[in-house]
Design a protein around this motif. Sequence first.
Motif, mmCIF file in Angstrom:
data_model
loop_
_atom_site.group_PDB
_atom_site.id
_atom_site.type_symbol
_atom_site.label_atom_id
_atom_site.label_comp_id
_atom_site.label_asym_id
_atom_site.label_seq_id
_atom_site.Cartn_x
_atom_site.Cartn_y
_atom_site.Cartn_z
ATOM 1 N N SER A 23 -6.859 6.073 2.652
ATOM 2 C CA SER A 23 -8.347 5.226 0.973
ATOM 3 C C SER A 23 -7.290 3.656 1.989
ATOM 4 O O SER A 23 -6.922 3.090 2.403
ATOM 5 C CB SER A 23 -7.197 5.261 -0.280
ATOM 6 O OG SER A 23 -5.995 4.906 -0.512
ATOM 7 N N PHE A 54 -2.959 5.649 6.944
ATOM 8 C CA PHE A 54 -3.528 6.104 5.635
ATOM 9 C C PHE A 54 -3.917 4.374 4.690
ATOM 10 O O PHE A 54 -4.749 4.891 3.719
ATOM 11 C CB PHE A 54 -2.353 6.583 4.893
ATOM 12 C CG PHE A 54 -1.218 6.011 4.782
ATOM 13 C CD1 PHE A 54 -1.104 4.893 3.484
ATOM 14 C CD2 PHE A 54 0.424 6.053 5.518
ATOM 15 C CE1 PHE A 54 0.059 4.169 3.268
ATOM 16 C CE2 PHE A 54 1.541 5.267 5.083
ATOM 17 C CZ PHE A 54 1.226 4.457 3.705
ATOM 18 N N PHE A 55 -3.585 3.273 5.821
ATOM 19 C CA PHE A 55 -4.633 2.525 4.660
ATOM 20 C C PHE A 55 -4.627 1.641 6.045
ATOM 21 O O PHE A 55 -4.031 1.482 6.571
ATOM 22 C CB PHE A 55 -3.563 1.862 3.873
ATOM 23 C CG PHE A 55 -3.976 0.626 3.818
ATOM 24 C CD1 PHE A 55 -4.959 0.232 2.402
ATOM 25 C CD2 PHE A 55 -3.864 -0.400 3.471
ATOM 26 C CE1 PHE A 55 -6.001 -1.283 1.292
ATOM 27 C CE2 PHE A 55 -4.476 -1.492 3.373
ATOM 28 C CZ PHE A 55 -5.982 -2.229 2.248
ATOM 29 N N GLN A 73 -5.449 12.047 4.076
ATOM 30 C CA GLN A 73 -5.905 10.878 2.669
ATOM 31 C C GLN A 73 -5.813 9.713 2.496
ATOM 32 O O GLN A 73 -5.656 8.784 1.760
ATOM 33 C CB GLN A 73 -4.788 11.227 2.090
ATOM 34 C CG GLN A 73 -3.838 12.245 1.935
ATOM 35 C CD GLN A 73 -4.995 13.608 1.725
ATOM 36 O OE1 GLN A 73 -4.843 12.915 0.274
ATOM 37 N NE2 GLN A 73 -5.242 15.095 1.623
ATOM 38 N N ARG A 111 2.186 1.625 -3.861
ATOM 39 C CA ARG A 111 1.268 2.023 -4.536
ATOM 40 C C ARG A 111 0.679 3.861 -4.383
ATOM 41 O O ARG A 111 0.160 4.530 -4.798
ATOM 42 C CB ARG A 111 -0.299 1.854 -4.124
ATOM 43 C CG ARG A 111 -0.617 -0.331 -4.653
ATOM 44 C CD ARG A 111 -1.832 -0.322 -4.800
ATOM 45 N NE ARG A 111 -1.688 -1.668 -4.528
ATOM 46 C CZ ARG A 111 -1.444 -2.871 -4.688
ATOM 47 N NH1 ARG A 111 -1.906 -2.980 -3.380
ATOM 48 N NH2 ARG A 111 -1.670 -3.788 -4.830
ATOM 49 N N ARG A 112 0.409 4.577 -3.090
ATOM 50 C CA ARG A 112 0.408 5.262 -1.806
ATOM 51 C C ARG A 112 1.717 6.368 -2.917
ATOM 52 O O ARG A 112 1.820 7.607 -3.547
ATOM 53 C CB ARG A 112 0.641 6.103 -1.053
ATOM 54 C CG ARG A 112 -0.003 7.463 -0.481
ATOM 55 C CD ARG A 112 0.649 6.632 1.216
ATOM 56 N NE ARG A 112 0.528 8.107 2.151
ATOM 57 C CZ ARG A 112 -0.607 8.794 2.403
ATOM 58 N NH1 ARG A 112 -1.622 8.215 2.178
ATOM 59 N NH2 ARG A 112 -0.715 9.916 2.874
ATOM 60 N N GLN A 113 2.695 6.092 -3.181
ATOM 61 C CA GLN A 113 4.582 6.856 -4.128
ATOM 62 C C GLN A 113 3.567 6.329 -5.241
ATOM 63 O O GLN A 113 5.137 7.172 -5.960
ATOM 64 C CB GLN A 113 5.480 5.742 -2.884
ATOM 65 C CG GLN A 113 5.610 5.950 -2.068
ATOM 66 C CD GLN A 113 5.722 7.942 -1.417
ATOM 67 O OE1 GLN A 113 6.389 8.419 -2.217
ATOM 68 N NE2 GLN A 113 4.942 7.365 -0.200
ATOM 69 N N ASP A 173 -12.570 6.107 0.926
ATOM 70 C CA ASP A 173 -12.238 7.434 1.385
ATOM 71 C C ASP A 173 -11.897 7.714 2.327
ATOM 72 O O ASP A 173 -12.594 7.230 2.752
ATOM 73 C CB ASP A 173 -11.972 8.895 0.549
ATOM 74 C CG ASP A 173 -14.127 9.383 0.550
ATOM 75 O OD1 ASP A 173 -14.413 9.223 1.455
ATOM 76 O OD2 ASP A 173 -14.218 9.860 -0.310
ATOM 77 N N GLU A 195 0.202 -1.445 0.063
ATOM 78 C CA GLU A 195 -0.098 -0.444 -0.031
ATOM 79 C C GLU A 195 0.926 1.678 0.063
ATOM 80 O O GLU A 195 0.625 2.740 -0.583
ATOM 81 C CB GLU A 195 -1.258 -0.228 0.802
ATOM 82 C CG GLU A 195 -1.936 -0.957 0.570
ATOM 83 C CD GLU A 195 -2.752 -0.887 0.276
ATOM 84 O OE1 GLU A 195 -2.855 0.296 -0.499
ATOM 85 O OE2 GLU A 195 -3.495 -1.873 -0.235
ATOM 86 N N TYR A 196 1.993 1.634 0.291
ATOM 87 C CA TYR A 196 2.953 1.857 0.482
ATOM 88 C C TYR A 196 3.450 2.766 -0.582
ATOM 89 O O TYR A 196 3.984 3.227 -1.460
ATOM 90 C CB TYR A 196 4.186 2.119 1.654
ATOM 91 C CG TYR A 196 4.573 3.543 1.867
ATOM 92 C CD1 TYR A 196 4.440 4.786 1.512
ATOM 93 C CD2 TYR A 196 6.261 2.841 1.449
ATOM 94 C CE1 TYR A 196 5.391 5.367 2.411
ATOM 95 C CE2 TYR A 196 6.937 4.370 0.990
ATOM 96 C CZ TYR A 196 6.607 5.394 1.556
ATOM 97 O OH TYR A 196 7.676 6.731 0.930
#
Length: 408
Positions: free
Chosen positions: A329, A402-403, A327, A229-231, A334, A226-227
């Motif tokens: 998700s 954040f996730f 932020q 993807r966030r990047q 959201d 997930e990190y």
Amino acid sequence: MADPEGKLGLVIRSWTAWRQGALLAAGLWAAGLVFAAAATPVPPTSPEARLIQVYRLVQAGRTREALEQAESLTRDVPNFQLAQLVYGDLLLVRQKPRAPAEDLPPAAREQMAQLRREADQRLAALAERPPSGALPREFVELPPSSRHAIAVDASRSRLYLFENGRHGLKLVADHYVSVGRLGVGKQVQGDQRTPLGVYFITSRLDPVQLQDFYGAGALPLNYPNEYDRRQGRTGHGIWLHGVPSQNYARTPQSTDGCVVLANGDMQQLLRDVSPRTTPVVISQALQWVTPAQAESGRAAARHLIEQWRAARSSGDPRRLLPFYSSQFSAGGADAVDWARTVEKDLRAAQGRATELKDMSILAWRDKDDLLVVTFGLVLKGQRTGQVKRQYWGKEGGQWKIFFEGAIG
């Protein structure tokens, strides 16, 4: 990191100097060397350990014994290219070669350079050992259900295998590995780089399920996490896997992004590690911390997670929601959707306290600080519950989730 034997650094320097003098033409001959004889059973000592012993004999000036042992090694493991190179070097030293390296074809010079780098990496990994009792800083806390953990140091072409016992993590093995052709720090599909971060093994693939290219088998990783993807990182199919049957190992940077081990080493991982519960850290250069330093980081992380658990147990969304990023998700939801989900979950809990079972905490730091927290979420009075994973990052100096998602 200290040299446990004190003299191994001298072995490396002596070997390097020796090669620079008499071995200019050796690589081409060795790279093309093919043994027709069938391999004999390999003694209990690993091929890598046997190769290091050859280096030590050379450093001691016992070149005849070194030649004999190198010949034995190439006979037992005929697809070990680096051993072939060393054996060829030793033979050519006896013949006093004259041909300069510049006369070699470009492909042979490149092969020579790669094999010499492999030699440097193997020797350096033995000369510069991790401090006794130290751990990679990323392993903040692991539960008993995580029986093993893996850390990869790309700068040393080395994979470290830890066993998680009653007294915590203990280093039980380390192996030479190959990484991406263009190094590490994967960003996009097809960039031929190995990702950096904290991951988990997702499954186990036996060789019968795979092409010979993957050797003894494979352990896929959950890249992109997930990190990633966030990047905005893309790509897939990052595995730990073996080598084709005609090879013993691959040169240090020779994969499309996977982490590749010799088949014998891969077989050990396949036997020992378990999917889902085994974390894998891939770092440019591991940072080793003492038990005292590790405990300090563990206490701070536990305190943070305990604050979240207490807020959830309160049943009050106003206490819990501030832990989540604006932020946030998860699964298409959201931050606004998540707030509704949180309120619904708290109502369903009917005021029962939340307990966290089998908690794993992994840390990561590049341009951002990251915590990856996995636990079983169990309501008081229940025996089982969902397994959840959270990704925490810093926002304005404060830790925020954040996730968050269920993984089992």
